[in-house]
Scaffold this motif. Sequence first.
Motif, PDB file in Angstrom:
ATOM      1  N   ALA A   2       0.914  -1.341  -0.059  1.00 22.38           N
ATOM      2  CA  ALA A   2      -0.006   0.114   0.151  1.00 22.38           C
ATOM      3  C   ALA A   2       0.844   1.321  -0.055  1.00 22.38           C
ATOM      4  N   GLY A   3       2.016   1.358   0.628  1.00 25.06           N
ATOM      5  CA  GLY A   3       3.070   2.263   0.692  1.00 25.06           C
ATOM      6  C   GLY A   3       4.074   2.264  -0.125  1.00 25.06           C
ATOM      7  N   ARG A  42      -2.949  -1.159  -5.752  1.00 21.12           N
ATOM      8  CA  ARG A  42      -4.177  -0.228  -5.567  1.00 21.12           C
ATOM      9  C   ARG A  42      -5.301  -0.895  -4.625  1.00 21.12           C
ATOM     10  N   VAL A  45      -4.093  -0.444  -0.859  1.00 19.98           N
ATOM     11  CA  VAL A  45      -4.486   0.748  -0.316  1.00 19.98           C
ATOM     12  C   VAL A  45      -5.788   0.766   0.051  1.00 19.98           C
ATOM     13  N   SER A  46      -6.711   0.388  -0.960  1.00 18.95           N
ATOM     14  CA  SER A  46      -8.161   0.223  -0.543  1.00 18.95           C
ATOM     15  C   SER A  46      -8.629  -0.636   0.628  1.00 18.95           C
ATOM     16  N   ALA A  48      -6.597  -1.155   3.137  1.00 24.24           N
ATOM     17  CA  ALA A  48      -5.864  -0.819   4.260  1.00 24.24           C
ATOM     18  C   ALA A  48      -6.836   0.440   4.701  1.00 24.24           C
ATOM     19  N   SER A  49      -7.546   0.899   3.766  1.00 23.24           N
ATOM     20  CA  SER A  49      -8.182   2.258   4.456  1.00 23.24           C
ATOM     21  C   SER A  49      -9.315   1.788   4.991  1.00 23.24           C
ATOM     22  N   THR A  50      -9.768   0.535   4.908  1.00 22.37           N
ATOM     23  CA  THR A  50     -10.974  -0.027   5.531  1.00 22.37           C
ATOM     24  C   THR A  50     -10.495  -0.781   6.788  1.00 22.37           C
ATOM     25  N   GLY A  51      -9.396  -0.744   7.112  1.00 21.53           N
ATOM     26  CA  GLY A  51      -8.861  -1.356   8.351  1.00 21.53           C
ATOM     27  C   GLY A  51      -8.623  -2.831   8.075  1.00 21.53           C
TER      28      GLY A  51
END
Length: 59
Positions: A2-3, A42, A45-46, A48-51
């Motif tokens: 993600a990073g 991608r 990232v998606s 990870a943004s939801t935990g």
Amino acid sequence: MAGASSADLGESADRCTTRLRAADGDDTTDDGLPAVLKEVARLAVSVASTGGGLYSWNW
């Protein structure tokens, strides 16, 4: 992932391509791998943004 930067993903794709080419001798393995890694990043990232998280199993 993600990073990871685009350069990091490109280097990762190069390393994977080298390993695949050594294992099967097929030069066609390098065509789509950078695009696949970018899409997986991608997705990471998606998620990870939801935990959540992604897992990878290698054999």
